[in-house]
Every structure is written in structure tokens, then in C-alpha cells.
Scaffold this active site. Structure first.
Site, PDB file in Angstrom:
ATOM      1  N   THR A  28       0.846  -1.203   0.000  1.00  0.00           N
ATOM      2  CA  THR A  28       0.000   0.000   0.000  1.00  0.00           C
ATOM      3  C   THR A  28       0.881   1.254   0.000  1.00  0.00           C
ATOM      4  O   THR A  28       1.930   1.263   0.635  1.00  0.00           O
ATOM      5  CB  THR A  28      -0.900   0.004   1.251  1.00  0.00           C
ATOM      6  OG1 THR A  28      -1.743  -1.155   1.190  1.00  0.00           O
ATOM      7  CG2 THR A  28      -1.763   1.254   1.313  1.00  0.00           C
ATOM      8  N   THR A  31       4.369   4.147  -3.701  1.00  0.00           N
ATOM      9  CA  THR A  31       5.409   3.353  -4.385  1.00  0.00           C
ATOM     10  C   THR A  31       4.855   1.981  -4.760  1.00  0.00           C
ATOM     11  O   THR A  31       4.969   1.540  -5.900  1.00  0.00           O
ATOM     12  CB  THR A  31       6.660   3.192  -3.486  1.00  0.00           C
ATOM     13  OG1 THR A  31       7.031   4.476  -2.963  1.00  0.00           O
ATOM     14  CG2 THR A  31       7.826   2.590  -4.272  1.00  0.00           C
ATOM     15  N   GLY A  86       6.175  -0.563   0.047  1.00  0.00           N
ATOM     16  CA  GLY A  86       7.030   0.603   0.284  1.00  0.00           C
ATOM     17  C   GLY A  86       7.394   0.717   1.750  1.00  0.00           C
ATOM     18  O   GLY A  86       7.078  -0.165   2.558  1.00  0.00           O
ATOM     19  N   LYS A  98       6.931   1.864   8.798  1.00  0.00           N
ATOM     20  CA  LYS A  98       5.853   1.881   7.813  1.00  0.00           C
ATOM     21  C   LYS A  98       4.591   2.372   8.480  1.00  0.00           C
ATOM     22  O   LYS A  98       4.547   2.503   9.702  1.00  0.00           O
ATOM     23  CB  LYS A  98       5.624   0.448   7.284  1.00  0.00           C
ATOM     24  CG  LYS A  98       6.681   0.040   6.271  1.00  0.00           C
ATOM     25  CD  LYS A  98       6.486  -1.387   5.782  1.00  0.00           C
ATOM     26  CE  LYS A  98       5.144  -1.566   5.120  1.00  0.00           C
ATOM     27  NZ  LYS A  98       4.861  -0.553   4.078  1.00  0.00           N
ATOM     28  N   ARG A 100       2.675   5.246   7.572  1.00  0.00           N
ATOM     29  CA  ARG A 100       2.251   6.658   7.496  1.00  0.00           C
ATOM     30  C   ARG A 100       1.015   6.756   6.600  1.00  0.00           C
ATOM     31  O   ARG A 100       0.331   7.760   6.611  1.00  0.00           O
ATOM     32  CB  ARG A 100       3.391   7.555   7.033  1.00  0.00           C
ATOM     33  CG  ARG A 100       4.341   7.804   8.181  1.00  0.00           C
ATOM     34  CD  ARG A 100       5.448   8.756   7.978  1.00  0.00           C
ATOM     35  NE  ARG A 100       6.476   8.458   8.988  1.00  0.00           N
ATOM     36  CZ  ARG A 100       7.773   8.416   8.714  1.00  0.00           C
ATOM     37  NH1 ARG A 100       8.195   8.691   7.498  1.00  0.00           N
ATOM     38  NH2 ARG A 100       8.646   8.106   9.648  1.00  0.00           N
ATOM     39  N   GLU A 107      -0.552  -4.735   6.564  1.00  0.00           N
ATOM     40  CA  GLU A 107       0.767  -4.893   5.929  1.00  0.00           C
ATOM     41  C   GLU A 107       1.626  -5.839   6.755  1.00  0.00           C
ATOM     42  O   GLU A 107       2.236  -6.771   6.248  1.00  0.00           O
ATOM     43  CB  GLU A 107       1.469  -3.545   5.803  1.00  0.00           C
ATOM     44  CG  GLU A 107       0.847  -2.622   4.783  1.00  0.00           C
ATOM     45  CD  GLU A 107       1.475  -1.248   4.773  1.00  0.00           C
ATOM     46  OE1 GLU A 107       2.049  -0.837   5.808  1.00  0.00           O
ATOM     47  OE2 GLU A 107       1.394  -0.568   3.729  1.00  0.00           O
TER      48      GLU A 107
HETATM   49  O1  DER Z   1       1.820   3.341   4.874  1.00  0.00           O
HETATM   50  C1  DER Z   1       2.647   2.516   4.471  1.00  0.00           C
HETATM   51  O2  DER Z   1       3.077   1.588   5.152  1.00  0.00           O
HETATM   52  C2  DER Z   1       3.273   2.764   3.111  1.00  0.00           C
HETATM   53  O3  DER Z   1       3.753   1.555   2.553  1.00  0.00           O
HETATM   54  C3  DER Z   1       4.437   3.705   3.351  1.00  0.00           C
HETATM   55  O4  DER Z   1       5.251   3.081   4.261  1.00  0.00           O
HETATM   56  C4  DER Z   1       5.172   4.064   2.089  1.00  0.00           C
HETATM   57  O5  DER Z   1       4.317   4.887   1.357  1.00  0.00           O
HETATM   58  P1  DER Z   1       4.849   5.677   0.090  1.00  0.00           P
HETATM   59  O6  DER Z   1       5.368   4.616  -0.864  1.00  0.00           O
HETATM   60  O7  DER Z   1       3.626   6.380  -0.420  1.00  0.00           O
HETATM   61  O8  DER Z   1       5.930   6.616   0.561  1.00  0.00           O
END
Ligand code: DER
Length: 236
Positions: A28, A31, A86, A98, A100, A107
Site C-alpha cells: 500500500t 510506491t 514501500g 511503515k 504513514r 501490511e
Molecule cells: O503506509 C505505508 O506503510 C506505506 O507503505 C508507506 O510506508 C510508504 O508509502 P509511500 O510509498 O507512499 O511513501
């Protein structure tokens, strides 16, 4: 190259590790979105076959449905061949922050059930130690007495100048952000290094009312970093 270009480069590189017939954890965030798009594209082109996706959020579930990726869940597939996701921070030991985006619980469930977990980041996510970015370290808590939980979390890390804040839906609104699982997120902000991550993790998880936190320790098998100068692949 924009940051999104770098995210896409890392994501496409990770998808090269996907083989037909795999059960895949679908990450999620902005990325992982590129990786899911790429998997959908290869399926459509017939270059990948018999893939089953295990989404890590409702948002990814919807994206995968729109791409025609066959989906299932951990009840049906308790072991996942490969997960691609990501991260907000990656330290030299491949420990991660992770969550955010608010999807940390699903996850962590999917990524701890997989044989291989490939993390995809642009170089801005690399830190010397977890918390260095000064950005949020998310903790998912039950809504019941969340203030009590937030205060206890803040007290746990008083030595690191911790401030705990309830995540709201948007900067402006005062409505709490609600996760896919009906819980709230308390974001922890540190001024100093919190020290031993395993000890910090255990202390957080012992608090009744805490569901899970955003430190993914010793979970990543491979980290693919896309930077201005090219791609770096780090293995555990
Ligand atoms: O919320 C999450 O765990 C996302 O994977 C985060 O860790 C990375 O988000 P981004 O690829 O939008 O920076």
C-alpha cells in the site's frame, strides 16, 4: 528524475522477482501502487500467469480489482510467496518504519506471512537510524480510551523527547483517522534516537489498547533503493 519516477523504477525492478503461479502480498502507498499497476499490466500482456494477490489495504484491494488481479486472503493462503511494499524509513539493518499511510496492521500481517519481503523505496527514505527523519512512527490503537493509550506511549519514550498525536483525517479536521480495521492511529514523534528497537517494540506491544506499531524489524529480505545515480539492491 522526479521522486515518483524513482518510486516507479524501484517498483518495476521489484516486479522482476515475480514469477507466474506466485501468491503475492500487494503493498500500500504511492510506491507500491506502481508495483501493483505493473503486475496488472504483465498479467494483461500474458507475461505473468496464475498470480493470486493478497492486498494489504482496502485501497490496494480496489486497485487490484480494477486491474483484474485475482485476489484472496491469508485465511485461504496462510503462506505468501513474495510481498512487495514501500516504507517510510529504512535503516542500514533493513529495519523499517511503515504505516504513514495508515495500513500498517494488514501490511505487517501479510508481510510477516511471506517467504520473501521486498521493500521498494526512493533514496529519500534511507536513514541512519529509525526515527531520524523526525516524522511519525505510527501506532494503531483501539478507539476505547485512546487518550490513555497515547499518554502511556508518550511516557514510554519520554527519554527520547517523544510527543504522541492522534492522527486526524486531514490536517484541518478534528475527526480521528479510522484504519481499515476500525482503529485509530497515534503517531509518535521523537527528538532523540529511541535506542534498541526490539526493546522499544516489546514495550509498545505490552500496552493493552495497542494493536500494532509501524516498526518492521528484521522483516525485509531485500530493499530496492532507486536514486539519482541508479538502483541499489540490498539483501538481508
Ligand atoms: O503506509 C505505508 O506503510 C506505506 O507503505 C508507506 O510506508 C510508504 O508509502 P509511500 O510509498 O507512499 O511513501
Amino acid at each position: 528524475l522526479t521522486q515518483d519516477d524513482l518510486k516507479k523504477i524501484a517498483a518495476y525492478k521489484a516486479v522482476e522477482f515475480v514469477e507466474s503461479g506466485m501468491v503475492l502480498g500487494l503493498g500500500t502507498g504511492s510506491t507500491a501502487k506502481h508495483a501493483v499497476d505493473r503486475i496488472g499490466e504483465l498479467l494483461r500482456q500474458g507475461k505473468l500467469k496464475n498470480i493470486i494477490g493478497i492486498p494489504t489495504s482496502k485501497k490496494t484491494h480496489e486497485q487490484a480489482v480494477s486491474l483484474g488481479i485475482p485476489l484472496s486472503d491469508l485465511d485461504t493462503h496462510p503462506t505468501v510467496d513474495l510481498a512487495i511494499d514501500g516504507a517510510d524509513e529504512v535503516d542500514p539493518g533493513l529495519n523499517l518504519v511503515k504505516g504513514r499511510g495508515g495500513s500498517l496492521l494488514r501490511e505487517k500481517m501479510v508481510e510477516s506471512a511471506c517467504k520473501r519481503f521486498i521493500v521498494i523505496v526512493d533514496e529519500s527514505k534511507c536513514v541512519h537510524f529509525i526515527g531520524e527523519s523526525g516524522l511519525a512512527m505510527p501506532v494503531e490503537v483501539v478507539p476505547f480510551c485512546w487518550k490513555f493509550s497515547a499518554q502511556r506511549l508518550q511516557n514510554l519514550f519520554e527519554y527520547a523527547g517523544c510527543v504522541a498525536k492522534l492522527r486526524t483525517e486531514k490536517e484541518s479536521s478534528s475527526r480521528p483517522f479510522v484504519t481499515d480495521n476500525g482503529n485509530f492511529i497515534v503517531d509518535l514523534y521523537f527528538k532523540e534516537d529511541i535506542g534498541d528497537l526490539k526493546i522499544a517494540s516489546d514495550k509498545i506491544l505490552r500496552l493493552a489498547g495497542v494493536v500494532e506499531h509501524g516498526m518492521f524489524l528484521d522483516m525485509a529480505s531485500t530493499v530496492i533503493v532507486a536514486g539519482e545515480l541508479g538502483i541499489t539492491i540490498k539483501h538481508k
